[in-house]
Design a protein around this motif. Sequence first.
Motif, PDB file in Angstrom:
ATOM      1  N   ARG A  35       0.823  -1.216   0.000  1.00  0.00           N
ATOM      2  CA  ARG A  35       0.000   0.000   0.000  1.00  0.00           C
ATOM      3  C   ARG A  35       0.857   1.266   0.000  1.00  0.00           C
ATOM      4  O   ARG A  35       0.350   2.367   0.202  1.00  0.00           O
ATOM      5  N   TYR A  36       2.140   1.106  -0.254  1.00  0.00           N
ATOM      6  CA  TYR A  36       3.086   2.219  -0.113  1.00  0.00           C
ATOM      7  C   TYR A  36       2.747   3.382  -1.043  1.00  0.00           C
ATOM      8  O   TYR A  36       2.686   4.544  -0.617  1.00  0.00           O
ATOM      9  N   ASP A  37       2.524   3.106  -2.309  1.00  0.00           N
ATOM     10  CA  ASP A  37       2.256   4.178  -3.271  1.00  0.00           C
ATOM     11  C   ASP A  37       0.936   4.878  -2.982  1.00  0.00           C
ATOM     12  O   ASP A  37       0.830   6.102  -3.071  1.00  0.00           O
ATOM     13  N   VAL A  38      -0.078   4.102  -2.625  1.00  0.00           N
ATOM     14  CA  VAL A  38      -1.379   4.697  -2.288  1.00  0.00           C
ATOM     15  C   VAL A  38      -1.248   5.612  -1.077  1.00  0.00           C
ATOM     16  O   VAL A  38      -1.767   6.742  -1.061  1.00  0.00           O
ATOM     17  N   MET A  39      -0.523   5.152  -0.063  1.00  0.00           N
ATOM     18  CA  MET A  39      -0.364   5.951   1.145  1.00  0.00           C
ATOM     19  C   MET A  39       0.449   7.216   0.871  1.00  0.00           C
ATOM     20  O   MET A  39       0.161   8.284   1.430  1.00  0.00           O
ATOM     21  N   ASN A  40       1.454   7.136   0.015  1.00  0.00           N
ATOM     22  CA  ASN A  40       2.216   8.338  -0.332  1.00  0.00           C
ATOM     23  C   ASN A  40       1.312   9.397  -0.942  1.00  0.00           C
ATOM     24  O   ASN A  40       1.412  10.584  -0.620  1.00  0.00           O
ATOM     25  N   ASP A  41       0.421   8.969  -1.829  1.00  0.00           N
ATOM     26  CA  ASP A  41      -0.505   9.915  -2.453  1.00  0.00           C
ATOM     27  C   ASP A  41      -1.441  10.524  -1.414  1.00  0.00           C
ATOM     28  O   ASP A  41      -1.692  11.735  -1.410  1.00  0.00           O
ATOM     29  N   LEU A  42      -1.967   9.694  -0.522  1.00  0.00           N
ATOM     30  CA  LEU A  42      -2.910  10.193   0.472  1.00  0.00           C
ATOM     31  C   LEU A  42      -2.233  11.108   1.493  1.00  0.00           C
ATOM     32  O   LEU A  42      -2.752  12.179   1.816  1.00  0.00           O
ATOM     33  N   MET A  43      -1.071  10.701   1.995  1.00  0.00           N
ATOM     34  CA  MET A  43      -0.401  11.479   3.037  1.00  0.00           C
ATOM     35  C   MET A  43       0.013  12.856   2.545  1.00  0.00           C
ATOM     36  O   MET A  43      -0.063  13.838   3.274  1.00  0.00           O
ATOM     37  N   SER A  44       0.479  12.922   1.302  1.00  0.00           N
ATOM     38  CA  SER A  44       0.978  14.190   0.774  1.00  0.00           C
ATOM     39  C   SER A  44      -0.028  14.887  -0.128  1.00  0.00           C
ATOM     40  O   SER A  44       0.276  15.931  -0.690  1.00  0.00           O
ATOM     41  N   MET A  45      -1.219  14.285  -0.279  1.00  0.00           N
ATOM     42  CA  MET A  45      -2.229  14.803  -1.206  1.00  0.00           C
ATOM     43  C   MET A  45      -1.665  14.912  -2.622  1.00  0.00           C
ATOM     44  O   MET A  45      -1.976  15.818  -3.375  1.00  0.00           O
ATOM     45  N   THR A  74       9.656   1.333  -4.977  1.00  0.00           N
ATOM     46  CA  THR A  74       8.784   0.965  -6.097  1.00  0.00           C
ATOM     47  C   THR A  74       9.135   1.685  -7.393  1.00  0.00           C
ATOM     48  O   THR A  74       8.380   1.614  -8.360  1.00  0.00           O
ATOM     49  N   GLY A  75      10.262   2.394  -7.431  1.00  0.00           N
ATOM     50  CA  GLY A  75      10.802   2.856  -8.704  1.00  0.00           C
ATOM     51  C   GLY A  75      10.417   4.241  -9.183  1.00  0.00           C
ATOM     52  O   GLY A  75      10.801   4.622 -10.297  1.00  0.00           O
ATOM     53  N   ASP A  76       9.710   5.022  -8.381  1.00  0.00           N
ATOM     54  CA  ASP A  76       9.247   6.335  -8.827  1.00  0.00           C
ATOM     55  C   ASP A  76      10.346   7.189  -9.448  1.00  0.00           C
ATOM     56  O   ASP A  76      10.174   7.762 -10.527  1.00  0.00           O
ATOM     57  N   VAL A  77      11.474   7.326  -8.760  1.00  0.00           N
ATOM     58  CA  VAL A  77      12.542   8.202  -9.217  1.00  0.00           C
ATOM     59  C   VAL A  77      13.216   7.633 -10.460  1.00  0.00           C
ATOM     60  O   VAL A  77      13.488   8.353 -11.429  1.00  0.00           O
ATOM     61  N   ALA A  78      13.484   6.329 -10.457  1.00  0.00           N
ATOM     62  CA  ALA A  78      14.124   5.709 -11.617  1.00  0.00           C
ATOM     63  C   ALA A  78      13.262   5.836 -12.874  1.00  0.00           C
ATOM     64  O   ALA A  78      13.776   6.126 -13.961  1.00  0.00           O
ATOM     65  N   PHE A  79      11.958   5.634 -12.740  1.00  0.00           N
ATOM     66  CA  PHE A  79      11.064   5.778 -13.889  1.00  0.00           C
ATOM     67  C   PHE A  79      11.121   7.203 -14.440  1.00  0.00           C
ATOM     68  O   PHE A  79      11.174   7.411 -15.657  1.00  0.00           O
ATOM     69  N   ARG A  80      11.117   8.177 -13.558  1.00  0.00           N
ATOM     70  CA  ARG A  80      11.178   9.573 -13.999  1.00  0.00           C
ATOM     71  C   ARG A  80      12.501   9.884 -14.678  1.00  0.00           C
ATOM     72  O   ARG A  80      12.557  10.604 -15.673  1.00  0.00           O
ATOM     73  N   VAL A 101       9.716  -5.884  -5.348  1.00  0.00           N
ATOM     74  CA  VAL A 101       8.714  -6.713  -6.035  1.00  0.00           C
ATOM     75  C   VAL A 101       7.522  -5.850  -6.443  1.00  0.00           C
ATOM     76  O   VAL A 101       7.035  -5.935  -7.590  1.00  0.00           O
ATOM     77  N   ALA A 102       7.070  -4.990  -5.545  1.00  0.00           N
ATOM     78  CA  ALA A 102       5.959  -4.093  -5.873  1.00  0.00           C
ATOM     79  C   ALA A 102       6.328  -3.171  -7.028  1.00  0.00           C
ATOM     80  O   ALA A 102       5.503  -2.890  -7.904  1.00  0.00           O
ATOM     81  N   GLY A 103       7.573  -2.716  -7.060  1.00  0.00           N
ATOM     82  CA  GLY A 103       8.026  -1.863  -8.155  1.00  0.00           C
ATOM     83  C   GLY A 103       8.062  -2.584  -9.484  1.00  0.00           C
ATOM     84  O   GLY A 103       7.628  -2.047 -10.513  1.00  0.00           O
ATOM     85  N   ARG A 104       8.570  -3.806  -9.454  1.00  0.00           N
ATOM     86  CA  ARG A 104       8.659  -4.581 -10.703  1.00  0.00           C
ATOM     87  C   ARG A 104       7.287  -4.895 -11.276  1.00  0.00           C
ATOM     88  O   ARG A 104       7.150  -5.156 -12.477  1.00  0.00           O
ATOM     89  N   GLN A 105       6.267  -4.867 -10.450  1.00  0.00           N
ATOM     90  CA  GLN A 105       4.913  -5.180 -10.917  1.00  0.00           C
ATOM     91  C   GLN A 105       4.210  -3.979 -11.537  1.00  0.00           C
ATOM     92  O   GLN A 105       3.129  -4.123 -12.104  1.00  0.00           O
TER      93      GLN A 105
END
Length: 250
Positions: A35-45, A74-80, A101-105
Motif C-alpha cells: 500500500r506504499y504508493d497509495v499511502m504516499n498519495d494520500l499522506m501528501s495529497m 517501487t521505482g518512482d525516481v528511476a522511472f522519472r 517486487v511491488a516496483g517490478r509489478q
Amino acid sequence: MTENTNSTTHFGYQTVPEGEKAGMVHGVFTRVASRYDVMNDLMSMGIHRVWKDAMMDWLAPRPGQRLLDVAGGTGDVAFRFIGRAPSASAVVCDMTESMLVAGRQRAEAEKLAGNLDWVVGDAMALPFENKSFDVYTISFGIRNVTRIADALAEAYRVLRPGGRLMVLEFSQIPNDLMQKAYDLYSFNVIPVMGQIVAGDRDSYQYLVESIRKFPDQDTFAAMIGKAGFGQVKYRNLSMGIAALHSGWKI
C-alpha cells in the motif's frame, strides 16, 4: 564500516541498539509495501509527485547516464529519470525485497525493463564497485538509515568523478507556527490514515517520528560536505516540508 555493538540510535522516538534498527526498518517497509504508493498519495495529497518532478528538473538527466537510486522502493525516481533521458539506465537498490517486487509489478517497469535493474542492498554497504555511477539519488530513505554518515560515504565511493548526489527528504519548516500546524496534522492524521488504508498504525507512527528526528537543512548540508562532496546546496519544497540537497564529487 565497523559497527560498535554498544552504540544506540533512534527508531522514531525510541532508543534502540544500532544493530537492531535495520531489521526494524525492514519490518516497517515489508508491512507497508503493498500500500506504499497509495499511502504516499494520500499522506501528501499527491504533492510527493511534484517534489519528485522538481528533483528531476534540478538533476536534468542526460543521455547515457547511469543512475543509482538507493531506497528506491517501487521505482518512482528511476522511472522519472529514464523518462527524461530514454538512453539512460538505472539501478533501483532497496533493502526490502517486497518493495522491489511491488516496483517490478508496475506497468512502467515492463516498458523500461531493458534500462532498469532491481537490487537488494544496504545503503551503508552498497553491493557495487567504486566509481560506477554518474548519479546517486535517495528519496525519503536516508532518514531511515542507521548511520547517515556511512551512507553518504558509500554514495561518494560509488560515484564517478564529476558524479552527482541528490537527496529528497522531509525536512523542517523555518517557521515555528507553521511547523506546529504541520506536526498536528502529521501526528494526528497520518497514523490513523495508515490504520485505515494499510491496517498498520504503528509503522506510520514511526514514519512521522522519523521525520522529526532527521537533521534540519543546514545540518544535513554540512554532513554532505563532510562526506567529501563539493558545491553542496539545498532547495526547500512546500515551505520546507521537504528539501532537496545536491552535492558533486569533484
